[in-house]
Every structure is written in C-alpha cells, then in structure tokens.
Design an enzyme around this catalytic site. Structure first.
Site, PDB file in Angstrom:
ATOM      1  N   GLU A 120      -6.328  18.240  -8.212  1.00 13.98           N
ATOM      2  CA  GLU A 120      -6.522  18.355  -9.658  1.00 13.98           C
ATOM      3  C   GLU A 120      -6.807  16.982 -10.262  1.00 13.98           C
ATOM      4  O   GLU A 120      -6.430  15.955  -9.688  1.00 13.98           O
ATOM      5  CB  GLU A 120      -5.319  18.996 -10.340  1.00 13.98           C
ATOM      6  CG  GLU A 120      -4.055  18.188 -10.333  1.00 13.98           C
ATOM      7  CD  GLU A 120      -2.971  18.875 -11.167  1.00 13.98           C
ATOM      8  OE1 GLU A 120      -3.124  18.911 -12.389  1.00 13.98           O
ATOM      9  OE2 GLU A 120      -2.001  19.370 -10.561  1.00 13.98           O
ATOM     10  N   LYS A 122      -6.515  13.662 -12.393  1.00 12.79           N
ATOM     11  CA  LYS A 122      -5.363  12.883 -12.860  1.00 12.79           C
ATOM     12  C   LYS A 122      -5.651  12.514 -14.306  1.00 12.79           C
ATOM     13  O   LYS A 122      -6.522  11.692 -14.591  1.00 12.79           O
ATOM     14  CB  LYS A 122      -5.199  11.632 -11.997  1.00 12.79           C
ATOM     15  CG  LYS A 122      -3.939  10.879 -12.295  1.00 12.79           C
ATOM     16  CD  LYS A 122      -3.696   9.821 -11.225  1.00 12.79           C
ATOM     17  CE  LYS A 122      -2.391   9.094 -11.467  1.00 12.79           C
ATOM     18  NZ  LYS A 122      -2.326   8.420 -12.761  1.00 12.79           N
ATOM     19  N   ASP A 124      -5.484  10.904 -17.922  1.00 15.28           N
ATOM     20  CA  ASP A 124      -5.125   9.558 -18.336  1.00 15.28           C
ATOM     21  C   ASP A 124      -4.200   9.642 -19.546  1.00 15.28           C
ATOM     22  O   ASP A 124      -4.633   9.526 -20.687  1.00 15.28           O
ATOM     23  CB  ASP A 124      -6.407   8.783 -18.676  1.00 15.28           C
ATOM     24  CG  ASP A 124      -6.244   7.320 -18.378  1.00 15.28           C
ATOM     25  OD1 ASP A 124      -5.137   6.927 -17.954  1.00 15.28           O
ATOM     26  OD2 ASP A 124      -7.215   6.568 -18.573  1.00 15.28           O
ATOM     27  N   TYR A 232       2.158  19.333 -14.199  1.00 17.25           N
ATOM     28  CA  TYR A 232       1.599  19.115 -12.866  1.00 17.25           C
ATOM     29  C   TYR A 232       2.605  19.236 -11.728  1.00 17.25           C
ATOM     30  O   TYR A 232       2.215  19.224 -10.569  1.00 17.25           O
ATOM     31  CB  TYR A 232       0.819  17.808 -12.772  1.00 17.25           C
ATOM     32  CG  TYR A 232       1.605  16.536 -13.010  1.00 17.25           C
ATOM     33  CD1 TYR A 232       2.637  16.137 -12.179  1.00 17.25           C
ATOM     34  CD2 TYR A 232       1.259  15.705 -14.066  1.00 17.25           C
ATOM     35  CE1 TYR A 232       3.337  14.968 -12.396  1.00 17.25           C
ATOM     36  CE2 TYR A 232       1.950  14.515 -14.296  1.00 17.25           C
ATOM     37  CZ  TYR A 232       2.989  14.161 -13.464  1.00 17.25           C
ATOM     38  OH  TYR A 232       3.682  13.008 -13.670  1.00 17.25           O
ATOM     39  N   LYS A 322      -8.590   7.150  -7.018  1.00 14.77           N
ATOM     40  CA  LYS A 322      -8.950   6.641  -8.342  1.00 14.77           C
ATOM     41  C   LYS A 322     -10.471   6.586  -8.552  1.00 14.77           C
ATOM     42  O   LYS A 322     -11.228   6.341  -7.624  1.00 14.77           O
ATOM     43  CB  LYS A 322      -8.379   5.218  -8.540  1.00 14.77           C
ATOM     44  CG  LYS A 322      -6.883   5.124  -8.421  1.00 14.77           C
ATOM     45  CD  LYS A 322      -6.149   5.973  -9.424  1.00 14.77           C
ATOM     46  CE  LYS A 322      -6.117   5.369 -10.784  1.00 14.77           C
ATOM     47  NZ  LYS A 322      -4.988   4.516 -11.072  1.00 14.77           N
ATOM     48  N   CYS A 416     -33.307 -11.887 -41.795  1.00 16.72           N
ATOM     49  CA  CYS A 416     -33.563 -10.902 -40.749  1.00 16.72           C
ATOM     50  C   CYS A 416     -34.043 -11.606 -39.475  1.00 16.72           C
ATOM     51  O   CYS A 416     -35.020 -12.363 -39.521  1.00 16.72           O
ATOM     52  CB  CYS A 416     -34.617  -9.902 -41.228  1.00 16.72           C
ATOM     53  SG  CYS A 416     -35.195  -8.819 -39.908  1.00 16.72           S
ATOM     54  N   CYS A 419     -37.943 -10.567 -38.999  1.00 19.60           N
ATOM     55  CA  CYS A 419     -39.048 -10.953 -39.894  1.00 19.60           C
ATOM     56  C   CYS A 419     -38.667 -12.111 -40.809  1.00 19.60           C
ATOM     57  O   CYS A 419     -39.467 -12.538 -41.635  1.00 19.60           O
ATOM     58  CB  CYS A 419     -39.487  -9.757 -40.734  1.00 19.60           C
ATOM     59  SG  CYS A 419     -38.265  -9.286 -41.973  1.00 19.60           S
ATOM     60  N   CYS A 434     -32.051  -5.292 -43.235  1.00 17.40           N
ATOM     61  CA  CYS A 434     -33.233  -6.051 -43.632  1.00 17.40           C
ATOM     62  C   CYS A 434     -33.944  -5.207 -44.688  1.00 17.40           C
ATOM     63  O   CYS A 434     -34.183  -4.014 -44.487  1.00 17.40           O
ATOM     64  CB  CYS A 434     -34.146  -6.254 -42.424  1.00 17.40           C
ATOM     65  SG  CYS A 434     -35.801  -6.753 -42.905  1.00 17.40           S
ATOM     66  N   CYS A 440     -41.282  -5.552 -41.993  1.00 18.37           N
ATOM     67  CA  CYS A 440     -40.476  -6.039 -40.875  1.00 18.37           C
ATOM     68  C   CYS A 440     -40.944  -5.366 -39.589  1.00 18.37           C
ATOM     69  O   CYS A 440     -41.001  -4.134 -39.515  1.00 18.37           O
ATOM     70  CB  CYS A 440     -38.998  -5.751 -41.125  1.00 18.37           C
ATOM     71  SG  CYS A 440     -37.973  -6.112 -39.710  1.00 18.37           S
TER      72      CYS A 440
HETATM   73  O1  I6G Z   1       1.303  10.535 -12.295  1.00 13.45           O
HETATM   74  C1  I6G Z   1       0.940  11.711 -11.790  1.00 13.45           C
HETATM   75  C2  I6G Z   1      -0.170  12.343 -12.283  1.00 13.45           C
HETATM   76  C3  I6G Z   1      -0.555  13.564 -11.796  1.00 13.45           C
HETATM   77  C4  I6G Z   1       1.716  12.320 -10.781  1.00 13.45           C
HETATM   78  C5  I6G Z   1       1.319  13.564 -10.279  1.00 13.45           C
HETATM   79  C6  I6G Z   1       0.162  14.181 -10.800  1.00 13.45           C
HETATM   80  O2  I6G Z   1      -0.175  15.341 -10.301  1.00 13.45           O
HETATM   81  C7  I6G Z   1      -1.358  15.936 -10.782  1.00 13.45           C
HETATM   82  N1  I6G Z   1       2.049  14.150  -9.304  1.00 13.45           N
HETATM   83  C8  I6G Z   1       3.121  13.533  -8.847  1.00 13.45           C
HETATM   84  C9  I6G Z   1       3.897  14.191  -7.760  1.00 13.45           C
HETATM   85  C10 I6G Z   1       3.527  12.310  -9.336  1.00 13.45           C
HETATM   86  N2  I6G Z   1       2.829  11.692 -10.298  1.00 13.45           N
HETATM   87  C11 I6G Z   1       4.718  11.623  -8.835  1.00 13.45           C
END
Ligand code: I6G
Length: 684
Positions: A120, A122, A124, A232, A322, A416, A419, A434, A440
């Site tokens: 899945e 991750k 942010d 998650y 990542k 400008c 020109c 401008c 121009c």
């Molecule tokens: O920081 C995390 C983001 C997403 C996670 C994670 C995760 O699973 C989608 N799963 C675990 C087991 C841990 N950190 C420790």
C-alpha cells in the site's frame, strides 16, 4: 456489543454515523449535504434541549472542544515502530532474500513459494494510535518517540474519518489501531490560499500542515482543518481471535468497523510483483488526491510475521520502498524577472541544480515580490525547493541558519526587463506589470491575436502560430505592422499559400473600415471590453476626445469607474502606444465620428435606451451576436455577465450558470421568441 437504535435520538445519531461512514470512509455520500445538515441540526436541537443526553460518541461532538493547556504523555502499550527503507529495486530484492532466509532458518526447511505481500502507498502524514474500549474511542496519541506519545484524543475526535464508536460487530474489548493522519492535496492548497488571502503565513507541505493541525491545543482549530485518517495496522488487541490471520484481511475487517483504509492496497505474490506495484503507483503518484512518499510492503501472514520478529526498532516483515524526495536543499544563485504574455513580470529563482521529485531542477517560480518578501529571500540563500508531482518547482523556505551575512536583498525591476517600458503594481494586486501592452515584445503576440479576433477587427486567416512566426521573423513588431504586410512577406510561411495570403490581405484591407467602438476594443486596453468600448464611443463620439479626456470626463461615461478610467489614461499617456495608434490611422483605418451631443440625444430617443441585456444559451433562429446587434441598434446595453443591474436575460437552449444567477437575482428572463417580439414591438 453493538447496540441497536432505540430512541428517536439514537435513530438520528445512527443515521448520521452511517452517512459519515458513507461520506468520509467509502467516499460515496448516501444523501445530499443539505439533508445531512438538516439531520445534524435536529440532533443539535435535541441535545441543546436535553444536555444530559449528550454522549461522548455523539456525531455532534466532532466540532472541537475547550483548548487544552498542554498535551499529556501517553505510554504506548506496544511500541510504535518505524520501518526500514529501500531506495531501489535491489534493496527491495535484498529485503525479500532476508525474509526468505530467515523463514528457512526458523522453519528448518526451504521456503520455495513466493512470499505473499500486502502493498500500500505510504501516506505522507503523521502516525497515530487510536484505542477503543468496548467499541468507543478512548485515546488518540501521536507516535512520539515510539514508546511515549502525546495525548491528542480531543483533536482526533474532530476528524470525520475517525469513528467515535465502531460500527458493525465482533470487535475485541480493547482494540488499538494505527494509521496515518494526512491532509489531502486539495485541502492543503485551499488552506494555504485562504491563509495567503488573509496575509498570514502559509504552510510548506501537507505533511507539516497535518502535523501542525493535529498538535493544536485548541481542538476547534483542528476541527477546521481538512484532515483524514487512514488505518494501516493494529496495535494492542485484547482478543487476537477477533481478527483474521492475514494483514490484508485485518485491514478489511478494520474497514468494516468504520475505518478508512487505502483504496490502492493490494495483495501480491513475490517480490517482482511488488516491484511492478511500485512502478504502477509511481506512475500514478501525481494523480492521487494525497501525497505519498513510498510504498510499504508487508509479509501478509501474521504467523510468518511472528517468526520473522523485529530488529532494533523496525519489523523484519515490512519495508518502505521510498520514492524520490519532493523537497531538497539548494542555493539561490540569482533572480531573473520574466515578462509573461499578459505583461505580468514574474521573478524566477535560478538555483544551483538539485535532484528533486525525480528531476534536476535549476529554476523555480517565485510568483511575485510579495512571495520574495514573505520567504525573506536574499541572494545566495540556502533554500528548500519542493517539486511535488508535475507541479512547477517552488522555493518553500529559506534555511536562515545557513545565510551568509550580509546577504543582498532582491529588488523589483524599475522598468520592464523586455521593453524597458514602465512597470506598475496596481493596488490590491500582487503582480508587477509592464503597461506597454501594444509594444512590449513579450506581449505582442497576445495583442495581435486580440486585435485580429472576430469581435475586434475580425481579420480572418491569422492563427496563433502564424502570428508567432511573423513576430519571430521581425515582420510584425506591433499591430500596425500588420497593414504593411504584402504578398512577398506572407507567401512561404507555414500554412500560407498564394490563396491564403491573398485572402488575408483582403481581410486586412476590409478591416480598415471599422467603427470607433470596434477600434477601441481591438486596442486591448485592459478592462475595456466590448460594452465599455461602445459606451466610450457613444459618449465621446471621436478618438481625439478620448485621447484627451481627463479623469473627470472619463468618469462621466456610464460604466466607467476609477480603475477603468485609470487604465484608459495610462494607455493614451504612453508615447509608444500613441505611435502605434497613429500608425494604424496612417495605415488607413477609419470610422465615422459623431458629435457626442447628437449621438447622446439619438441614444436617449432609442426605445431600449437605459436597458441592460445579457444573452446566453443557444438560439434557434439567429446567432447570439445577431440578437446582440439588434438590441444594441435599439439602444440597449448588452453585457457579458448577469448582475443586479441587468434588466433582462435572454436565455436560449442549454443556458447554464447565467440563467441560475439571473433567477437568484430575480432578473427577468426572456426566451428567444419573447425577446424577438419585444424587438418587433419596439420597431413598430
Ligand atoms: O509509518 C508507517 C506507514 C505506513 C508504518 C506502516 C505503514 O503501513 C502502511 N506500517 C508499520 C508496521 C509501521 N509504520 C511500523
């Protein structure tokens, strides 16, 4: 464990919970918003009359609570671990090899089949833990240092995607879930825009914004932020038998109890399938409604997870692959100012090249001088550059600790850069502009396109590409040069044969007989649209009167306010612009001029004098322009948008937002035949 609804209050609460679930978790609203609001209102009214009935899990209790003095510490029953990272395919294959090797060792027999992984994105955001006792949310905590976090229960309760009470049935007495709180990209953009509009400091990225929003001492602030929770994994669970034995199935069980889980989650077999999943999500990354910084792969079977165990602070059965970082640090080398096609002067940061968001970036937009001041940007500064998705790279922050003092400040250009003409910044506008619209170099293509357009001089046969070529070849430096073009200059250009060239030359010739209103409109004076150009022509009767008009006499023209008047004064005060206007007249452009008093008395005698129309939709027996012309001939003013000043909206087929606006403002609406019979009556 789940209670069935009994009283009317319970029924409303139950319905609201159900709608919340459909709206926030399933992304599939079951009722319109207004209906939802009515239900919520009913609940609030009942609760206001009977405060003793307000329960902690009521859907009304999400709106935020009293400010907290500070956050209490919470010790996690099970540590909140972090994840090991993989930065390329080889790291990921290496992870799979380690998993298989360890499983071989622990089982004493070779693992031949491919491992099943749950994959899945991750998100942010920030990791949180939520604990439920008997189906009710009791504690929400940040990850903190992994052992102890902050008690943010009050704030977590304000998130619509956090169930205050679990739905469905079969949950264990104690259930701890873990997930990510994040801010969807659209919510982040909207929040930053509203902060910017209020002159407040904006946030750097959705992740920081989510973190900042969650750690508000006043949960009312959190309640106003567009935060979401995506579950998650699980933490402490009183009865493991209440849960399936595979990670993927556990998350679907959490979904059934009311949690949002990631819609992109998949179960795949073998590490090569994981790499394919990674590639697929990488290509989709910019299309997602939220930011992700990688993909998490987890061994799906809990039994295998158990035998793999943990190393230091991370599980051996999971890894985060990542994506390239979206923010990097680099140095600002210099700032250039570019002139756009509408005359806006934009500062552009020239940066020491840096790899960010998957590409090497050496330029970033700075928007305007306000942005430079807001960032407190100086030449030579170390800056953080962000490139999220396909969005133009942006300088989001100055790393002040790295500033070399004294640092040179960045000044706006005095003229400008294209020109050398005057630049100005209008009140209330952030952009520097401008003002040499007609001369121009940066704006000339735009000016010519407008000049030849149908509602202006109506010169057929000059597309954008051809205008660009003429400008690039130096054959046209301003609109008046169009009338110096001859066969020789045209033939041989892209898509310009003998026939097209002579058609264009006759269109140019024909355009020389025009009206003052059209001529004024075609000059492209900012804020002077068709209707204003017509009002000016009627009011002044001739070009000389307009050129010499002062503020007071311009303000006497209907529909001309101080901003438009200023634009007109500016336009005719510029010598280069005046030279172009004169060159046009010398090229033979002509129109009838009138004595303004005569025109005005004629106008006043017309049957539709003082009436304002807007025409919209598709008409059956004539075009919108033809109808507009007939209305104008009878003295009406025809505007392009509906306002309180509109007397009639003529609505044809498929009339859209203008019709809605007219109805909202209670403006009279005519259909085509009503409009035509009104015209016929006036002509009688
Ligand atoms: O920081 C995390 C983001 C997403 C996670 C994670 C995760 O699973 C989608 N799963 C675990 C087991 C841990 N950190 C420790």
């Amino acid at each position: 464990m789940s209670n069935s609804a009994k009283t009317p209050l319970d029924v409303i609460k139950q319905q609201l919970r159900q709608h919340n679930h459909s709206y926030y978790i399933l992304d599939d609203p079951s009722i319109p918003d207004a209906e939802y609001d009515r239900l919520m209102q009913q609940l609030l009214t009942i609760e206001a009359e009977h405060p003793q009935w307000v329960t902690a899990d009521s859907p009304s209790q999400r709106v935020g609570d009293k400010p907290l003095a500070g956050f209490q510490q919470v010790t996690h029953a099970l540590p909140m671990l972090s994840l090991d990272n993989a930065f390329n395919g080889e790291d990921l294959r290496e992870f799979d090899r380690r998993v298989r090797e360890r499983l071989n060792k622990s089982s004493g027999r070779p693992v031949e089949e491919d491992i099943i992984y749950a994959c899945e994105p991750k998100l942010d955001g920030i990791a949180v833990s939520l604990t439920y006792k008997n189906g009710l949310l009791v504690t929400g905590a940040t990850r903190g240092d992994g052992s102890r976090g902050e008690d943010i229960t009050q704030n977590m309760r304000t998130l619509d995607s956090v169930p205050l009470r679990l739905i469905g049935k079969g949950w264990p007495e104690t259930l701890e879930i873990r997930g990510e709180v994040y801010m969807p990209s659209a919510g982040f953009e909207a929040l930053n825009k509203s902060l910017l509009d209020k002159g407040l400091k904006t946030y750097v990225n959705p992740r920081n914004t989510a973190a900042g929003s969650l750690r508000q001492l006043d949960s009312k602030v959190t309640a106003q932020r567009p935060l979401e929770l995506c579950a998650y994994s699980i933490g402490l669970v009183s009865d493991k038998n209440a849960l399936p034995t595979k990670h993927f199935d556990i998350l679907h069980q959490l979904q059934a109890w009311g949690f949002k889980i990631n819609a992109e989650m998949r179960r795949v077999q073998g590490i090569e399938a994981c790499l394919n999943y990674y590639q697929a999500l990488a290509s989709k990354r910019t299309l997602l409604a939220y930011e992700i910084d990688g993909i998490v792969f987890k061994v799906d079977q809990l039994e295998l997870q158990k035998s793999l165990g943990f190393v230091a602070r991370a599980p051996r059965w999971a890894i985060a692959h990542k994506f390239p970082a979206q923010e990097e640090m680099t140095q600002l080398l210099k700032v250039d100012f570019q002139v756009g096609r509408t005359g806006v002067v934009t500062p552009v940061a020239r940066l020491k090249p840096v790899f960010v968001g998957g590409v090497t970036v050496s330029n970033a937009t700075l928007h305007n001088m306000d942005e430079i001041r807001r960032l407190d940007l100086h030449l030579g500064d170390t800056v953080i550059v962000r490139r999220a998705g396909d969005v133009i790279p942006k300088v989001v922050k100055v790393v002040l600790e790295r500033r070399q003092v004294p640092a040179e400040i960045i000044n706006p250009p005095a003229t400008c850069p294209m020109c050398d003409g005057p630049v100005e910044r209008e009140e209330g506008e952030a952009a520097l502009r401008c003002v040499n619209g007609l001369t121009c170099g940066a704006q000339i293509v735009q000016a010519i396109k407008h000049f030849v357009s149908r509602k202006a001089m109506d010169i057929d046969g000059l597309g954008e590409k051809q205008v660009q070529t003429l400008v690039e070849m130096g054959k046209v430096k301003h609109v008046a040069d169009l009338y110096t073009l001859d066969h020789l200059a045209l033939v041989g250009m892209d898509r310009m044969g003998e026939k097209s060239a002579s058609n264009l030359l006759s269109a140019l010739q024909k355009s020389k007989s025009t009206s003052l209103a059209k001529f004024l409109f075609s000059l492209g004076i900012r804020e002077v649209g068709e209707a204003t150009a017509r009002s000016l022509a009627i009011h002044f009767g001739g070009l000389a009167n307009i050129k010499s008009a002062d503020m007071e006499s311009l303000l006497a023209v209907e529909d001309v306010g101080p901003i438009v008047a200023n634009r007109i004064l500016h336009f005719f005060a510029d010598n280069d612009t005046l030279a172009v206007v004169e060159a046009l007249q010398s090229a033979g452009l002509q129109w009838l001029e009138f004595d303004p008093a005569e025109v005005q008395s004629k106008q006043q005698s017309l049957p539709f004098n003082a009436l304002t129309f807007v025409v919209t939709g598709t008409l059956a027996s004539l075009s919108r322009d033809e109808l507009k012309f007939q209305l104008q001939e009878l003295g009406a003013k025809v505007m392009s948008s509906v306002s309180k000043k509109t007397d009639y909206l003529v609505a044809g087929e498929k009339a859209g937002s203008k019709l809605e606006k007219a109805q909202a403002l209670q403006v009279a609406v005519l259909d085509e035949s009503q409009a035509l019979s009104m015209i016929a009556k006036a002509l009688d």
